[in-house]
Motif scaffolding. Structure first.
Motif, PDB file in Angstrom:
ATOM      1  N   HIS A   1      43.498  42.229  36.735  1.00  0.00           N
ATOM      2  CA  HIS A   1      43.040  43.315  35.868  1.00  0.00           C
ATOM      3  C   HIS A   1      41.517  43.433  35.905  1.00  0.00           C
ATOM      4  O   HIS A   1      40.971  44.547  36.028  1.00  0.00           O
ATOM      5  N   ALA A   2      40.830  42.311  35.783  1.00  0.00           N
ATOM      6  CA  ALA A   2      39.366  42.337  35.756  1.00  0.00           C
ATOM      7  C   ALA A   2      38.799  42.804  37.090  1.00  0.00           C
ATOM      8  O   ALA A   2      37.812  43.560  37.128  1.00  0.00           O
ATOM      9  N   THR A   3      39.403  42.373  38.184  1.00  0.00           N
ATOM     10  CA  THR A   3      38.924  42.786  39.508  1.00  0.00           C
ATOM     11  C   THR A   3      39.058  44.290  39.691  1.00  0.00           C
ATOM     12  O   THR A   3      38.126  44.964  40.164  1.00  0.00           O
ATOM     13  N   ALA A   4      40.198  44.850  39.285  1.00  0.00           N
ATOM     14  CA  ALA A   4      40.405  46.300  39.401  1.00  0.00           C
ATOM     15  C   ALA A   4      39.432  47.061  38.502  1.00  0.00           C
ATOM     16  O   ALA A   4      38.868  48.094  38.902  1.00  0.00           O
ATOM     17  N   ALA A   5      39.211  46.558  37.282  1.00  0.00           N
ATOM     18  CA  ALA A   5      38.287  47.217  36.361  1.00  0.00           C
ATOM     19  C   ALA A   5      36.860  47.180  36.899  1.00  0.00           C
ATOM     20  O   ALA A   5      36.102  48.156  36.780  1.00  0.00           O
ATOM     21  N   HIS A   6      36.486  46.070  37.487  1.00  0.00           N
ATOM     22  CA  HIS A   6      35.154  45.924  38.075  1.00  0.00           C
ATOM     23  C   HIS A   6      34.967  46.937  39.204  1.00  0.00           C
ATOM     24  O   HIS A   6      33.902  47.571  39.313  1.00  0.00           O
TER      25      HIS A   6
ATOM     26  N   GLN B   1      33.885  49.681  35.340  1.00  0.00           N
ATOM     27  CA  GLN B   1      33.981  49.500  33.899  1.00  0.00           C
ATOM     28  C   GLN B   1      33.200  48.271  33.455  1.00  0.00           C
ATOM     29  O   GLN B   1      33.030  47.317  34.213  1.00  0.00           O
ATOM     30  N   THR B   2      32.742  48.290  32.218  1.00  0.00           N
ATOM     31  CA  THR B   2      32.112  47.114  31.641  1.00  0.00           C
ATOM     32  C   THR B   2      33.205  46.117  31.241  1.00  0.00           C
ATOM     33  O   THR B   2      34.381  46.490  31.106  1.00  0.00           O
ATOM     34  N   PRO B   3      32.837  44.858  31.023  1.00  0.00           N
ATOM     35  CA  PRO B   3      33.849  43.890  30.596  1.00  0.00           C
ATOM     36  C   PRO B   3      34.567  44.285  29.306  1.00  0.00           C
ATOM     37  O   PRO B   3      35.780  44.116  29.193  1.00  0.00           O
ATOM     38  N   ILE B   4      33.836  44.819  28.334  1.00  0.00           N
ATOM     39  CA  ILE B   4      34.490  45.179  27.078  1.00  0.00           C
ATOM     40  C   ILE B   4      35.439  46.355  27.285  1.00  0.00           C
ATOM     41  O   ILE B   4      36.516  46.418  26.677  1.00  0.00           O
ATOM     42  N   GLU B   5      35.077  47.291  28.155  1.00  0.00           N
ATOM     43  CA  GLU B   5      35.996  48.383  28.478  1.00  0.00           C
ATOM     44  C   GLU B   5      37.259  47.841  29.141  1.00  0.00           C
ATOM     45  O   GLU B   5      38.377  48.266  28.821  1.00  0.00           O
ATOM     46  N   ALA B   6      37.079  46.904  30.048  1.00  0.00           N
ATOM     47  CA  ALA B   6      38.227  46.295  30.719  1.00  0.00           C
ATOM     48  C   ALA B   6      39.113  45.554  29.723  1.00  0.00           C
ATOM     49  O   ALA B   6      40.347  45.622  29.788  1.00  0.00           O
ATOM     50  N   ALA B   7      38.486  44.854  28.781  1.00  0.00           N
ATOM     51  CA  ALA B   7      39.250  44.083  27.799  1.00  0.00           C
ATOM     52  C   ALA B   7      40.072  44.995  26.903  1.00  0.00           C
ATOM     53  O   ALA B   7      41.212  44.676  26.549  1.00  0.00           O
ATOM     54  N   ARG B   8      39.509  46.127  26.537  1.00  0.00           N
ATOM     55  CA  ARG B   8      40.230  47.052  25.659  1.00  0.00           C
ATOM     56  C   ARG B   8      41.441  47.674  26.350  1.00  0.00           C
ATOM     57  O   ARG B   8      42.369  48.133  25.686  1.00  0.00           O
ATOM     58  N   GLU B   9      41.441  47.679  27.689  1.00  0.00           N
ATOM     59  CA  GLU B   9      42.562  48.240  28.440  1.00  0.00           C
ATOM     60  C   GLU B   9      43.554  47.173  28.905  1.00  0.00           C
ATOM     61  O   GLU B   9      44.556  47.498  29.539  1.00  0.00           O
ATOM     62  N   PHE B  10      43.276  45.907  28.609  1.00  0.00           N
ATOM     63  CA  PHE B  10      44.182  44.840  29.038  1.00  0.00           C
ATOM     64  C   PHE B  10      45.540  45.001  28.358  1.00  0.00           C
ATOM     65  O   PHE B  10      45.619  45.303  27.167  1.00  0.00           O
ATOM     66  N   ASP B  11      46.608  44.801  29.120  1.00  0.00           N
ATOM     67  CA  ASP B  11      47.964  44.936  28.585  1.00  0.00           C
ATOM     68  C   ASP B  11      48.382  43.609  27.949  1.00  0.00           C
ATOM     69  O   ASP B  11      48.719  42.655  28.636  1.00  0.00           O
ATOM     70  N   PHE B  12      48.344  43.585  26.622  1.00  0.00           N
ATOM     71  CA  PHE B  12      48.675  42.369  25.888  1.00  0.00           C
ATOM     72  C   PHE B  12      50.180  42.201  25.662  1.00  0.00           C
ATOM     73  O   PHE B  12      50.600  41.186  25.107  1.00  0.00           O
ATOM     74  N   ALA B  13      50.980  43.169  26.062  1.00  0.00           N
ATOM     75  CA  ALA B  13      52.396  43.176  25.676  1.00  0.00           C
ATOM     76  C   ALA B  13      53.110  41.881  26.046  1.00  0.00           C
ATOM     77  O   ALA B  13      53.838  41.303  25.235  1.00  0.00           O
ATOM     78  N   GLU B  14      52.902  41.410  27.274  1.00  0.00           N
ATOM     79  CA  GLU B  14      53.590  40.204  27.725  1.00  0.00           C
ATOM     80  C   GLU B  14      53.083  38.954  27.004  1.00  0.00           C
ATOM     81  O   GLU B  14      53.772  37.927  26.971  1.00  0.00           O
ATOM     82  N   PHE B  15      51.913  39.053  26.419  1.00  0.00           N
ATOM     83  CA  PHE B  15      51.293  37.894  25.773  1.00  0.00           C
ATOM     84  C   PHE B  15      51.083  38.149  24.285  1.00  0.00           C
ATOM     85  O   PHE B  15      50.204  37.557  23.654  1.00  0.00           O
TER      86      PHE B  15
ATOM     87  N   ASN C   1      37.339  35.656  29.503  1.00  0.00           N
ATOM     88  CA  ASN C   1      37.949  35.441  30.811  1.00  0.00           C
ATOM     89  C   ASN C   1      37.646  36.587  31.766  1.00  0.00           C
ATOM     90  O   ASN C   1      37.388  36.370  32.958  1.00  0.00           O
ATOM     91  N   ILE C   2      37.652  37.801  31.249  1.00  0.00           N
ATOM     92  CA  ILE C   2      37.251  38.940  32.067  1.00  0.00           C
ATOM     93  C   ILE C   2      35.788  38.785  32.468  1.00  0.00           C
ATOM     94  O   ILE C   2      35.405  39.034  33.623  1.00  0.00           O
ATOM     95  N   GLY C   3      34.954  38.334  31.532  1.00  0.00           N
ATOM     96  CA  GLY C   3      33.552  38.099  31.849  1.00  0.00           C
ATOM     97  C   GLY C   3      33.371  37.065  32.944  1.00  0.00           C
ATOM     98  O   GLY C   3      32.478  37.194  33.796  1.00  0.00           O
TER      99      GLY C   3
END
Length: 314
Positions: free
Chosen positions: A243-248, A252-266, A278-280
């Motif tokens: 996820h972070a690699t694709a966002a980078h 996107q900034t790290p916080i933008e990437a974090a807000r789009e992370f799919d938490f459903a499985e976790f 971790n994204i950072g």
């Protein structure tokens, strides 16, 4: 056998124990005890002297007799070694990399976060802890790679698997009882944290544990588990990395990437805001220039916490 996640000493197998603190909150880590005859090995001390005294008192009451001859510090985070002075008569062991970093990772490092000028949301994380009286007490034996320790008639393996969570991570393997104490290479029940990486090496460290002949895994934080929990944590790291690699790549900034992370499985894991750290870490690898820095990531973490709480409320 299910080990209750409650504060105290818990038997895992013959003469093999975990000390748990019953919460995944920052600063409440697990420890371990391996005994044989009149000797014992302690895996990690705790964040404060009071926490460590409570642990040592519980051990003395639950497992009377053996003297702690060895202490293994799994890495340099304070919640795994700042209580060392209370077991200073033992031989204290860590990786060479961890021991080097400990020289720059004493209680003075938390002082800036307790300042009145600090964001109160960050300050609140550390305010429950009393860091007074701590004298940094460093490992007396260090190693790289692998080391075997003799505890009474038992052999205990200490394996260096860092850099991963930190620069000098080790795990402690008790072969005869199929137990591993993983330090912060494993965190169950909440989001773990990548401080140093590389992420690929963190994933490799998970695979190392999966490849061991073990049934019981004591994480650095959270309830005792087994290989299924290790596999899940490895999957989490892989998901964060992708996820972070694709966002980078999208800029996107790290916080933008974090807000789009799919938490459903976790969704069952606590402290989802830690995903920003971790994204950072992935971004720092990709940028190869030390950015984003830890200060920015901590502020982003508390901002993300508020975002996640707002989503739950809605």
């Amino acid at each position: 056998m299910t080990i209750p996640y409650t504060t105290g000493v818990h038997r895992l197998a013959d003469d093999t124990y975990a000390y748990l603190q019953g919460t995944c909150a920052t600063g409440y880590s697990n420890a371990g005890l391996v005994c044989s005859g009149d000797e014992a090995l302690l895996v990690d001390t705790l964040y404060t002297l009071d926490q460590t005294r409570n642990m040592l008192g519980a051990i003395a009451e639950s497992v009377p007799g053996p003297d702690i001859c060895w202490v293994v510090n799994t890495h340099h985070d304070g919640d795994h070694w700042w209580g060392n002075q209370l077991v200073a008569d033992a031989v204290i062991v860590s990786s060479t990399a961890a021991a080097h970093t400990m020289r720059k990772a004493g209680p003075e490092t938390v002082v800036p976060y307790l300042s009145p000028e600090t964001d109160p949301r960050l300050r609140a994380i550390l305010e429950p802890f009393d860091f007074s009286g701590i004298t940094p007490t460093y490992p007396t034996v260090t190693f790289s790679g692998e080391m075997e320790l003799t505890v009474g008639k038992r052999t205990v393996r200490v394996l260096e698997v860092g850099p991963a969570h930190s620069v000098g991570d080790v795990i402690v393997h008790v072969p005869d009882e199929r137990v591993v104490y993983a330090g912060d290479i494993q965190v169950f029940g909440s989001h773990g944290v990548i401080h140093s990486g590389p992420v690929a090496n963190f994933i490799k460290a998970c695979d190392t544990i999966i490849g061991l002949d073990v049934d019981t895994v004591v994480p650095g934080h959270g309830p005792v588990g087994g290989k299924a929990e290790v596999v899940r944590f490895r999957d989490y790291l892989e998901r964060v990395q992708a996820h972070a690699t694709a966002a980078h790549q999208r800029g996107q900034t790290p916080i933008e990437a974090a807000r789009e992370f799919d938490f459903a499985e976790f969704a069952d894991l606590e402290y989802g805001e830690r995903v920003i750290l971790n994204i950072g870490a992935v971004y720092r690898e990709l940028n190869a220039d030390g950015t984003p820095g830890p200060g920015q990531m901590l502020h982003d973490m508390v901002d993300l916490e508020e975002t996640l709480k707002a989503k739950v409320t809605v």
